[in-house]
Design a protein around this motif. Structure first.
Motif, mmCIF file in Angstrom:
data_model
loop_
_atom_site.group_PDB
_atom_site.id
_atom_site.type_symbol
_atom_site.label_atom_id
_atom_site.label_comp_id
_atom_site.label_asym_id
_atom_site.label_seq_id
_atom_site.Cartn_x
_atom_site.Cartn_y
_atom_site.Cartn_z
ATOM 1 N N LEU A 115 0.672 -1.422 -0.116
ATOM 2 C CA LEU A 115 -0.057 0.141 0.099
ATOM 3 C C LEU A 115 0.818 1.247 -0.012
ATOM 4 O O LEU A 115 0.420 2.484 -0.258
ATOM 5 C CB LEU A 115 -0.871 -0.781 1.494
ATOM 6 N N GLY A 116 2.212 0.860 0.833
ATOM 7 C CA GLY A 116 2.883 2.762 0.098
ATOM 8 C C GLY A 116 4.189 2.094 1.015
ATOM 9 O O GLY A 116 5.316 1.310 0.805
ATOM 10 N N LEU A 117 5.573 3.210 1.560
ATOM 11 C CA LEU A 117 6.316 3.194 1.624
ATOM 12 C C LEU A 117 6.717 3.784 2.832
ATOM 13 O O LEU A 117 5.889 4.121 3.895
ATOM 14 C CB LEU A 117 7.270 4.312 0.918
ATOM 15 N N ALA A 118 7.568 3.269 3.956
ATOM 16 C CA ALA A 118 7.722 3.649 5.244
ATOM 17 C C ALA A 118 9.221 4.012 5.872
ATOM 18 O O ALA A 118 10.658 2.963 4.638
ATOM 19 C CB ALA A 118 6.487 2.771 6.164
ATOM 20 N N LEU A 119 9.620 5.140 6.570
ATOM 21 C CA LEU A 119 10.871 4.161 7.302
ATOM 22 C C LEU A 119 11.033 4.446 8.767
ATOM 23 O O LEU A 119 10.377 4.879 9.040
ATOM 24 C CB LEU A 119 11.520 6.281 7.290
ATOM 25 N N LEU A 120 11.195 3.301 8.897
ATOM 26 C CA LEU A 120 11.177 2.243 10.063
ATOM 27 C C LEU A 120 13.063 2.090 10.861
ATOM 28 O O LEU A 120 13.574 2.395 9.689
ATOM 29 C CB LEU A 120 10.946 1.584 9.377
ATOM 30 N N PRO A 121 12.930 1.988 11.401
ATOM 31 C CA PRO A 121 14.396 1.656 12.059
ATOM 32 C C PRO A 121 14.947 0.107 12.022
ATOM 33 O O PRO A 121 13.695 -0.587 11.302
ATOM 34 C CB PRO A 121 14.790 1.292 13.406
ATOM 35 N N TRP A 122 15.815 -0.691 11.613
ATOM 36 C CA TRP A 122 16.253 -1.646 10.797
ATOM 37 C C TRP A 122 15.669 -2.811 11.307
ATOM 38 O O TRP A 122 15.280 -3.395 11.013
ATOM 39 C CB TRP A 122 18.008 -1.296 10.092
ATOM 40 N N VAL A 123 16.620 -2.588 13.125
ATOM 41 C CA VAL A 123 15.792 -3.330 13.472
ATOM 42 C C VAL A 123 14.336 -3.886 14.389
ATOM 43 O O VAL A 123 14.124 -5.389 14.530
ATOM 44 C CB VAL A 123 15.899 -3.413 15.444
ATOM 45 N N GLY A 124 13.618 -3.100 13.171
ATOM 46 C CA GLY A 124 12.130 -3.115 13.227
ATOM 47 C C GLY A 124 11.531 -3.608 12.210
ATOM 48 O O GLY A 124 10.525 -4.362 12.346
ATOM 49 N N VAL A 125 12.196 -4.249 11.333
ATOM 50 C CA VAL A 125 11.927 -4.866 9.601
ATOM 51 C C VAL A 125 13.109 -5.407 9.609
ATOM 52 O O VAL A 125 13.075 -5.685 8.052
ATOM 53 C CB VAL A 125 11.408 -3.531 9.108
ATOM 54 N N ASP A 126 14.490 -5.870 10.129
ATOM 55 C CA ASP A 126 15.217 -6.852 9.492
ATOM 56 C C ASP A 126 14.740 -8.487 9.604
ATOM 57 O O ASP A 126 14.625 -9.096 8.105
ATOM 58 C CB ASP A 126 16.373 -6.885 10.724
ATOM 59 N N ARG A 127 13.112 -8.809 10.374
ATOM 60 C CA ARG A 127 12.908 -10.568 9.939
ATOM 61 C C ARG A 127 11.894 -9.893 8.682
ATOM 62 O O ARG A 127 11.882 -11.319 8.025
ATOM 63 C CB ARG A 127 12.404 -10.730 10.929
ATOM 64 N N ALA A 128 11.227 -9.041 8.240
ATOM 65 C CA ALA A 128 10.423 -8.734 7.460
ATOM 66 C C ALA A 128 11.332 -8.915 6.324
ATOM 67 O O ALA A 128 11.173 -9.410 5.032
ATOM 68 C CB ALA A 128 9.898 -7.831 7.371
ATOM 69 N N LEU A 129 12.313 -8.169 6.391
ATOM 70 C CA LEU A 129 13.524 -8.366 4.800
ATOM 71 C C LEU A 129 13.974 -9.145 4.722
ATOM 72 O O LEU A 129 13.781 -10.016 3.996
ATOM 73 C CB LEU A 129 14.656 -6.810 5.760
ATOM 74 N N ALA A 130 15.115 -10.070 5.693
ATOM 75 C CA ALA A 130 14.834 -11.173 5.466
ATOM 76 C C ALA A 130 13.793 -12.975 5.236
ATOM 77 O O ALA A 130 14.270 -13.122 3.868
ATOM 78 C CB ALA A 130 15.873 -11.779 7.035
#
Length: 305
Positions: A236-251
């Protein structure tokens, strides 16, 4: 004045619930009721409004709270002076943003409880304004703030780490498949999810987008980083977030990092009330938090200051 009454008063002010206060103090609920009634009688004023869903401080109760905490702090200092050298013990309340509560804090607190079983650590999710107010009211002992500085003269804050910020999108988002960096104009023309006002890095991005010529940026504010992550993962869009909060979703491949307008790392501040006494237990918790944040420097987490 019996400080037991003040301790019961402060606990009820923090929990806003007679049953919860009684459980925390290891008292019968009727005893909590008697303590509050005796204190109100001694002071000649009502301190709480008894409501169906709990207890709410009256204006007199709000004025008493800070002074009561001062008396309890003084009592704790006296007990520490004549302490027997035993390990630190007692309750310590940590206030932190949702990102830290869901990523770094659980491991740090688990290790602390294993090392210092006498310390009862409680985590309270709160934004900067709520955390600072909690420090002032004595409801919070230590706060972790994602800010460059704190605009409060009665709060002492020290930067112990920096969190890497990343611009994220779902892998299938149109801007995620570009073979070049995303421009500010493109970013301003898409849906961007920001955290609530008062979040320093979200506010900075909002100002940057507002400065782009053209239509008003398409931004939505959330009070929850999890809500922003979920919307981004759904495309639905983009977000600027701390890496530690999205690392699992990135992996897991649910999110991807975009190459776009850069954002500076955000500081992690350890904050305490400047005038309040810091107990040995709170000192132990603060030291553990600082060590844990610095350990998180590996792999794109917080960077050492």
């Amino acid at each position: 004045m019996d400080t037991r009454l003040l301790r019961t008063f402060a606990t009820l002010a923090r929990t806003a619930n007679f049953t919860t206060a009684a459980e925390e103090l290891h008292l019968a609920q009727s005893t909590v009721t008697v303590h509050i009634r005796d204190l109100e009688k001694e002071l000649g004023t009502r301190l709480f409004d008894r409501l169906p869903r709990g207890a709410r401080l009256t204006s007199h109760g709000q004025r008493l709270l800070a002074r009561a905490q001062d008396v309890l702090d003084a009592e704790a200092r006296l007990r520490a002076v004549v302490g027997d050298g035993s390990p630190p013990s007692g309750r310590v309340v940590i206030a932190a943003g949702e990102t830290l509560c869901s990523s770094l804090l659980p491991r740090v607190v688990a290790e602390l409880r294993a090392d210092e079983p006498g310390i009862d650590v409680q985590i309270h999710a709160a934004g900067t304004a709520e955390a600072v107010e909690g420090l002032r009211a004595g409801r919070v002992d230590v706060a972790l703030l994602l800010e460059e500085e704190v605009d409060a003269t009665d709060v002492a804050a020290q930067a112990v780490a920096r969190l890497r910020l990343v611009l994220v999108a779902a892998p299938g988002h149109p801007l995620a498949v570009l073979d070049r960096p995303v421009t500010p104009a493109e970013l301003a023309a898409t849906d961007v999810f920001l955290l609530e006002e008062g979040c320093s890095y979200s506010d900075a991005l909002a100002r940057e987008l507002s400065a782009v010529p053209g239509p008003r940026p398409r931004t939505t504010r959330f009070g929850s980083a999890e809500a922003a992550r979920t919307c981004v993962a759904a495309g639905l869009g983009l977000a600027l977030l701390p890496w530690v909060g999205v690392d699992r979703a990135l992996a897991a491949g649910r999110l991807t990092v975009l190459d776009g307008p850069g954002a500076p790392d955000v500081a992690v501040l350890v904050a305490r009330h400047r005038a309040r006494w810091t107990s040995p237990a709170a000192h132990a918790v603060t030291d553990a938090l600082e060590r844990g944040l610095r350990r998180g420097a590996a792999g794109g987490g917080p960077a050492l200051t």
